[in-house]
Design a protein around this motif. Sequence first.
Motif, PDB file in Angstrom:
ATOM      1  N   PHE A   1      -0.660  -1.555  15.164  1.00 51.19           N
ATOM      2  CA  PHE A   1      -1.452  -0.847  14.157  1.00 51.19           C
ATOM      3  C   PHE A   1      -1.066  -1.291  12.754  1.00 51.19           C
ATOM      4  N   HIS A   2       0.235  -1.364  12.478  1.00 50.58           N
ATOM      5  CA  HIS A   2       0.706  -1.770  11.159  1.00 50.58           C
ATOM      6  C   HIS A   2       0.268  -3.198  10.820  1.00 50.58           C
ATOM      7  N   SER A   3       0.283  -4.063  11.831  1.00 51.56           N
ATOM      8  CA  SER A   3      -0.054  -5.473  11.602  1.00 51.56           C
ATOM      9  C   SER A   3      -1.479  -5.649  11.094  1.00 51.56           C
ATOM     10  N   GLN A   4      -2.379  -4.743  11.471  1.00 57.25           N
ATOM     11  CA  GLN A   4      -3.769  -4.820  11.026  1.00 57.25           C
ATOM     12  C   GLN A   4      -3.882  -4.702   9.492  1.00 57.25           C
TER      13      GLN A   4
ATOM     14  N   LEU B   1       4.154   7.100   2.079  1.00 62.83           N
ATOM     15  CA  LEU B   1       3.112   7.040   3.102  1.00 62.83           C
ATOM     16  C   LEU B   1       1.760   6.654   2.510  1.00 62.83           C
ATOM     17  N   THR B   2       1.019   5.866   3.287  1.00 59.49           N
ATOM     18  CA  THR B   2      -0.382   5.628   2.988  1.00 59.49           C
ATOM     19  C   THR B   2      -1.187   6.814   3.529  1.00 59.49           C
ATOM     20  N   ASP B   3      -2.487   6.826   3.259  1.00 60.15           N
ATOM     21  CA  ASP B   3      -3.289   7.929   3.777  1.00 60.15           C
ATOM     22  C   ASP B   3      -3.408   7.855   5.295  1.00 60.15           C
ATOM     23  N   THR B   4      -3.187   6.657   5.874  1.00 61.48           N
ATOM     24  CA  THR B   4      -3.203   6.504   7.329  1.00 61.48           C
ATOM     25  C   THR B   4      -1.813   6.672   7.949  1.00 61.48           C
ATOM     26  N   TYR B   5      -0.901   7.223   7.192  1.00 61.54           N
ATOM     27  CA  TYR B   5       0.451   7.586   7.645  1.00 61.54           C
ATOM     28  C   TYR B   5       1.320   6.376   8.000  1.00 61.54           C
ATOM     29  N   ILE B   6       1.054   5.247   7.370  1.00 55.58           N
ATOM     30  CA  ILE B   6       1.956   4.106   7.511  1.00 55.58           C
ATOM     31  C   ILE B   6       3.088   4.291   6.518  1.00 55.58           C
ATOM     32  N   ARG B   7       4.315   4.202   7.017  1.00 55.69           N
ATOM     33  CA  ARG B   7       5.453   4.310   6.104  1.00 55.69           C
ATOM     34  C   ARG B   7       5.694   2.961   5.458  1.00 55.69           C
ATOM     35  N   VAL B   8       5.686   2.964   4.114  1.00 61.92           N
ATOM     36  CA  VAL B   8       5.805   1.735   3.340  1.00 61.92           C
ATOM     37  C   VAL B   8       7.102   1.763   2.543  1.00 61.92           C
ATOM     38  N   TYR B   9       7.810   0.641   2.570  1.00 63.33           N
ATOM     39  CA  TYR B   9       9.079   0.499   1.854  1.00 63.33           C
ATOM     40  C   TYR B   9       8.926  -0.552   0.765  1.00 63.33           C
ATOM     41  N   THR B  10       9.574  -0.318  -0.369  1.00 61.01           N
ATOM     42  CA  THR B  10       9.576  -1.318  -1.436  1.00 61.01           C
ATOM     43  C   THR B  10      10.895  -1.273  -2.191  1.00 61.01           C
ATOM     44  N   ASP B  11      11.273  -2.428  -2.762  1.00 63.64           N
ATOM     45  CA  ASP B  11      12.440  -2.447  -3.650  1.00 63.64           C
ATOM     46  C   ASP B  11      11.996  -2.554  -5.110  1.00 63.64           C
ATOM     47  N   ASP B  12      10.689  -2.435  -5.347  1.00 56.97           N
ATOM     48  CA  ASP B  12      10.196  -2.372  -6.720  1.00 56.97           C
ATOM     49  C   ASP B  12      10.553  -1.013  -7.325  1.00 56.97           C
TER      50      ASP B  12
ATOM     51  N   LYS C   1      -0.532   1.472  -5.943  1.00 53.53           N
ATOM     52  CA  LYS C   1      -1.184   0.497  -5.085  1.00 53.53           C
ATOM     53  C   LYS C   1      -0.152  -0.539  -4.662  1.00 53.53           C
ATOM     54  N   VAL C   2      -0.081  -0.764  -3.365  1.00 54.57           N
ATOM     55  CA  VAL C   2       0.957  -1.634  -2.807  1.00 54.57           C
ATOM     56  C   VAL C   2       0.321  -2.654  -1.864  1.00 54.57           C
ATOM     57  N   ARG C   3       0.715  -3.917  -2.035  1.00 57.13           N
ATOM     58  CA  ARG C   3       0.267  -4.948  -1.095  1.00 57.13           C
ATOM     59  C   ARG C   3       1.261  -4.981   0.070  1.00 57.13           C
ATOM     60  N   LEU C   4       0.768  -4.772   1.271  1.00 54.33           N
ATOM     61  CA  LEU C   4       1.632  -4.724   2.454  1.00 54.33           C
ATOM     62  C   LEU C   4       1.902  -6.153   2.937  1.00 54.33           C
ATOM     63  N   GLU C   5       3.201  -6.494   3.036  1.00 56.16           N
ATOM     64  CA  GLU C   5       3.549  -7.902   3.258  1.00 56.16           C
ATOM     65  C   GLU C   5       4.099  -8.211   4.641  1.00 56.16           C
ATOM     66  N   LYS C   6       4.946  -7.314   5.183  1.00 50.71           N
ATOM     67  CA  LYS C   6       5.556  -7.641   6.481  1.00 50.71           C
ATOM     68  C   LYS C   6       6.031  -6.362   7.169  1.00 50.71           C
ATOM     69  N   LEU C   7       6.180  -6.442   8.484  1.00 55.06           N
ATOM     70  CA  LEU C   7       6.709  -5.313   9.238  1.00 55.06           C
ATOM     71  C   LEU C   7       8.157  -5.092   8.826  1.00 55.06           C
ATOM     72  N   TYR C   8       8.535  -3.824   8.725  1.00 57.15           N
ATOM     73  CA  TYR C   8       9.873  -3.506   8.219  1.00 57.15           C
ATOM     74  C   TYR C   8      10.279  -2.136   8.760  1.00 57.15           C
ATOM     75  N   LYS C   9      11.441  -2.083   9.430  1.00 59.67           N
ATOM     76  CA  LYS C   9      11.940  -0.831  10.014  1.00 59.67           C
ATOM     77  C   LYS C   9      10.848  -0.178  10.868  1.00 59.67           C
ATOM     78  N   ASP C  10      10.506   1.093  10.564  1.00 59.16           N
ATOM     79  CA  ASP C  10       9.480   1.788  11.335  1.00 59.16           C
ATOM     80  C   ASP C  10       8.119   1.730  10.650  1.00 59.16           C
TER      81      ASP C  10
ATOM     82  N   GLY D   1       6.345  -3.649   1.283  1.00 54.95           N
ATOM     83  CA  GLY D   1       5.296  -4.046   0.364  1.00 54.95           C
ATOM     84  C   GLY D   1       5.782  -4.224  -1.050  1.00 54.95           C
ATOM     85  N   LYS D   2       4.924  -4.789  -1.884  1.00 54.30           N
ATOM     86  CA  LYS D   2       5.213  -4.992  -3.314  1.00 54.30           C
ATOM     87  C   LYS D   2       4.110  -4.320  -4.121  1.00 54.30           C
TER      88      LYS D   2
END
Length: 433
Positions: A370-373, A394-405, A414-423, A427-428
Amino acid sequence: MSTVAFITLGCKVNQFETESMEGLFKQSGYDIVPNTNVADVYVINTCSVTSFGDKKSRQLIRRVQRLNPKAIIAVTGCYSQAAPDEVKAIEGVRVVLGTSDRANIVNYVEQAMAEDGIIDRVDDIMKAREFEDIPLYEMPTRTRAFLKIQEGCTNFCSYCIIPYTRGPLRSRKLESIRSEAKKLLDHGFKEIVLTGIHLGAYGKDFKDGTSLYDAAKTVLELPGLRRLRLSSLESIELSKELLDLIKNHPKFSHHLHLPLQAGSDEVLKKMNRHYNRDEFTSLIKNVKESVPGVAISTDVIVGFPGETEEMFAESLEYIKTLGFARMHVFPYSPRTGTPAAKMPDQVPEPVKKDRVHRLQALAQQMAEDFHSQYLGTVQEVLFETNNDGITDGLTDTYIRVYTDDEVKTGELYKVRLEKLYKDGVYGKICKCE
């Protein structure tokens, strides 16, 4: 000034109720401190959905009693409602409340300060008829606001103790929902999560046609709201008008938590779930067609009494076809007083453990699929917590997003999702419009 510390186990409803009680204590002049501190009062809001919840509750009561043997320990929640005598027998407990009358908890604690003995105020919850409406005197410290709008359950699934600890259906009035939601939004919250024990049954006790659709619409109409989310919802109670609202309103999160509990019709029948596999499949298909891109999460119980290896394998294969975004897997836990606890052919613990691991592996794979989509897309993220320079939300679709920004918690970016990470996904921050 007296100090009070809170410990909360269990669901989002419990978390909301703890926040309400914190407000009551603050209004009375108490200072809220971390539960690792020595405090004058400890309030433990317990969970009883599994036997582990009961055990954890007892352990926490004993821990705070050792931390301060002179403290007033008040125990509330589902465990004390289900087994008040067990709770009263634990050394140090001075106040016992169930799942009602929390509006008076400060009075009971102060009564315990002035008197010897145990203050027992556990009522017969099956006689409750009114929603206990405790205003939020203080704002929650979290970044997403939970708003409890419904109490009680009448499903009586054969494995579940909650209908006996929470009582019959009681709904919060729409005016109160509007007032409390406005208070939260005025305080700066961007997202509100509507919670309840049997959320889909909201309004049925009013007997005037009021439904969860009306409660959701009431909050969506308020200025300042950026996101509305629902907590767990029984699949058979997802009405067409509510689904249309989720699809068409830009502030309604495209995420639904619809518990499946088992992928075998025989097990579903024993569980006293009110649907079969074909009905659940049709519902999921309808939701995905109605709301493109929707995330559907679920709960599954493994090792229910009588579940054979063949039934589990059938369930495993069935779940693969549904494409859940997230799946919580639980081993069956016998609850004294429920029909399932007396059923023959209880599944041995090692077998349950093995099945949990196998289903969790599938859950992880489905989540990654799901996240890969979403990799390469830009999503709006409400950031919540920061640990060691990594902030997640969290996104509205409940994807947990991590960033070091560098971001502020409680704010949307607004975050560009770049790669699978943890759970979830790394993103940046995106400067795009």
